[in-house]
Design an enzyme around this catalytic site. Structure first.
Site, PDB file in Angstrom:
ATOM      1  N   ASP A 169      16.759  24.285 -24.703  1.00  0.00           N
ATOM      2  CA  ASP A 169      17.368  25.989 -25.508  1.00  0.00           C
ATOM      3  C   ASP A 169      17.210  25.028 -26.497  1.00  0.00           C
ATOM      4  O   ASP A 169      17.838  23.982 -26.713  1.00  0.00           O
ATOM      5  CB  ASP A 169      18.170  27.088 -25.061  1.00  0.00           C
ATOM      6  CG  ASP A 169      17.454  28.251 -25.884  1.00  0.00           C
ATOM      7  OD1 ASP A 169      16.508  28.431 -26.054  1.00  0.00           O
ATOM      8  OD2 ASP A 169      19.075  28.464 -26.992  1.00  0.00           O
ATOM      9  N   ASP A 219      17.792  28.047 -30.330  1.00  0.00           N
ATOM     10  CA  ASP A 219      18.917  28.084 -30.916  1.00  0.00           C
ATOM     11  C   ASP A 219      20.028  28.846 -30.722  1.00  0.00           C
ATOM     12  O   ASP A 219      19.929  29.128 -29.217  1.00  0.00           O
ATOM     13  CB  ASP A 219      18.001  29.650 -31.669  1.00  0.00           C
ATOM     14  CG  ASP A 219      16.321  29.201 -32.230  1.00  0.00           C
ATOM     15  OD1 ASP A 219      16.766  29.122 -33.429  1.00  0.00           O
ATOM     16  OD2 ASP A 219      15.569  29.531 -31.854  1.00  0.00           O
TER      17      ASP A 219
END
Length: 220
Positions: free
Chosen positions: A8, A10
């Protein structure tokens, strides 16, 4: 063969929360809404901020076209803010620079700002298989489609892949794709919530990731 690592963005590779908070509250102010606390906004980051914006204006009974306009307004504001305060988490660059297997990014940030921030921070220098954003495919996390598509690109199976992320969409998409996940302890979602989706491991600092990968791979 080293496992395929899918990250991922953020709350996992970068701490982008300060810029996202500013952009959300600027959007709210533009429409006479009360601003929100950092905690409330940060808790929504993994879901995608477009969804947060839509939720915040749900009571206004807006037409779909008006919601789309709000999302575009938020994205314009965010793109003007996203280079101001965002930083790479400690240990990320050392790990990415030394890892000898394939790596990719799947984020619920739209593809254009995701790639722009990777370039700004110098993270585009690493040999990513690909970078998928929320708008790259017809479905986004927590759908398993982005993860399944990424595995096809690199020719890896779920047994030799890990999804690494800090949000429910990350661990849930991994669960649905039958891919083991590693939950980020220092991200934007509580471990209590993430543990419901059966992550195989928990990461508290990137210096621990090589040993964690070795340990988890041996358990298979």
């Amino acid at each position: 063969m080293n496992p395929f690592l899918v990250f991922d963005l953020d709350g996992t590779l970068i701490d982008s929360a300060p810029d996202i908070v500013v952009a959300v509250n600027r959007t709210l102010k533009n429409h006479g809404k009360k601003t929100l606390s950092d905690e409330v906004i940060i808790s929504h980051i993994g879901e995608g901020l477009k969804k947060l914006i839509a939720d915040l204006f749900m009571g206004d009974n807006l037409e779909p076209a008006q919601i789309t306009d709000l999302e575009m307004e938020f994205l314009r504001i965010y793109e003007s803010e996203m280079f101001n305060r965002t930083q790479i988490f400690p240990g990320v660059e050392d790990f990415l620079g030394s890892y000898q297997g394939p790596m990719a990014i799947i984020t619920n940030k739209n593809e254009r700002p995701a790639k722009a921030i990777l370039k700004h921070l110098g993270l585009d220098r690493f040999p990513w298989v690909n970078v998928f954003g929320a708008d790259t495919l017809e479905e986004r996390k927590p759908s398993p489609l982005p993860l399944q598509t990424m595995m096809k690109l690199v020719g890896h199976t779920p047994e030799n892949t890990f999804m690494i992320g800090d949000g429910v969409p990350d661990v849930l998409s991994a669960l649905r794709a039958d891919v083991p996940s590693i939950a980020i302890e220092f991200g934007y979602t509580s471990m209590e919530l993430l543990q419901k989706y059966e992550p195989r491991g928990v990461l508290s600092h990137y210096r621990e990731l090589p040993e964690l990968l070795q340990k988890l791979s041996q358990k298979r």
